[in-house]
Design an enzyme around this catalytic site. Structure first.
Site: not given
Ligand code: IMP
Length: 207
Positions: A26, A53, A82-83, A166, A188
């Site tokens: 990210k 957390e 957050d994704s 990811g 992308k």
């Molecule tokens: P968090 O937002 O840190 O809780 O983590 C989001 C998780 O979603 C990441 O660790 C990835 O596994 C997945 N994720 C979010 N954006 C992408 C992306 O652009 N490609 C692939 N996986 C993603």
């Protein structure tokens, strides 16, 4: 959808911008998206900030929680992401738990396998999914803004490509034939959930 919690959020002035994330993939994407606009992106990882957390039930809630914690820790405007991946046949899972499905230490092959196993167990032939991204900005004076983006597509198996991060190797965006894991990162960045959220953020905060 753009959710602006502030009536008219302040402009984001080019300069130091704290990316409130510990996810290297990210950080790289946020750098690529913001540095051409004159921002110097420093990450919570670079500054050794603690990772809060994620206790909220939505992408937006967790994005705000992370940006608030980072802003409080260093007093800079903070941007968080957050994704996650929401799979239709799994009722939107893993969703906000996307990172957690990779276990500890993070292993995204394991996470992709878990999605594939859950899809098989569901008995559904529907392999549609979407990536969702909520970007939150929190200013030191307490103002806040959130922008959301999505990209829709299909899941493939086995995983393909070693670019991105990811779940990228199992996701083919609608209209494409290659996975995000096989795709040139610039391409992308032009079509992703994060790109859509950044586009909305730019239109509101950088215009
Ligand atoms: P968090 O937002 O840190 O809780 O983590 C989001 C998780 O979603 C990441 O660790 C990835 O596994 C997945 N994720 C979010 N954006 C992408 C992306 O652009 N490609 C692939 N996986 C993603």
């Amino acid at each position: 959808m753009a959710v602006n919690h502030a009536e008219s959020p302040p402009r984001l002035v080019p300069g130091r911008l704290l990316a409130a994330t510990h996810n290297k993939g990210k950080v790289e994407e946020l750098k690529a998206l913001f540095e051409p606009h004159g921002f110097n992106v420093v990450s919570a990882l670079d500054l050794g900030l603690e990772e809060p957390e994620e206790t909220e039930a939505t992408f937006t809630g967790n994005a705000l929680l992370k940006a608030r914690a980072a802003m409080r820790a260093c007093g800079l405007p903070a941007l968080s992401d957050d994704s996650g991946l929401a799979v239709t046949a799994l009722g939107g899972e893993p969703g906000i738990y996307s990172a957690r499905w990779a276990g500890e230490p993070r292993d995204f092959y394991r996470a992709m396998q878990r999605v594939e196993d859950a899809l098989k167990a569901s008995g559904s032939a529907d392999r549609s999914a979407k990536f969702v991204c909520a970007l939150a900005v929190v200013w030191p004076d307490g103002q806040e803004a959130v922008f959301e983006g999505e990209v829709h597509g299909q899941l493939v198996w086995p995983p393909r490509g070693d670019r991105g991060f990811g779940y990228d190797p199992v996701f083919v965006a609608t209209g494409e034939t290659i996975t995000f894991g096989e795709m040139d990162p610039e391409r992308k960045h032009a079509m992703s959930h994060r790109a859509e959220a950044v586009k909305k953020l730019r239109a509101t905060l950088l215009a």
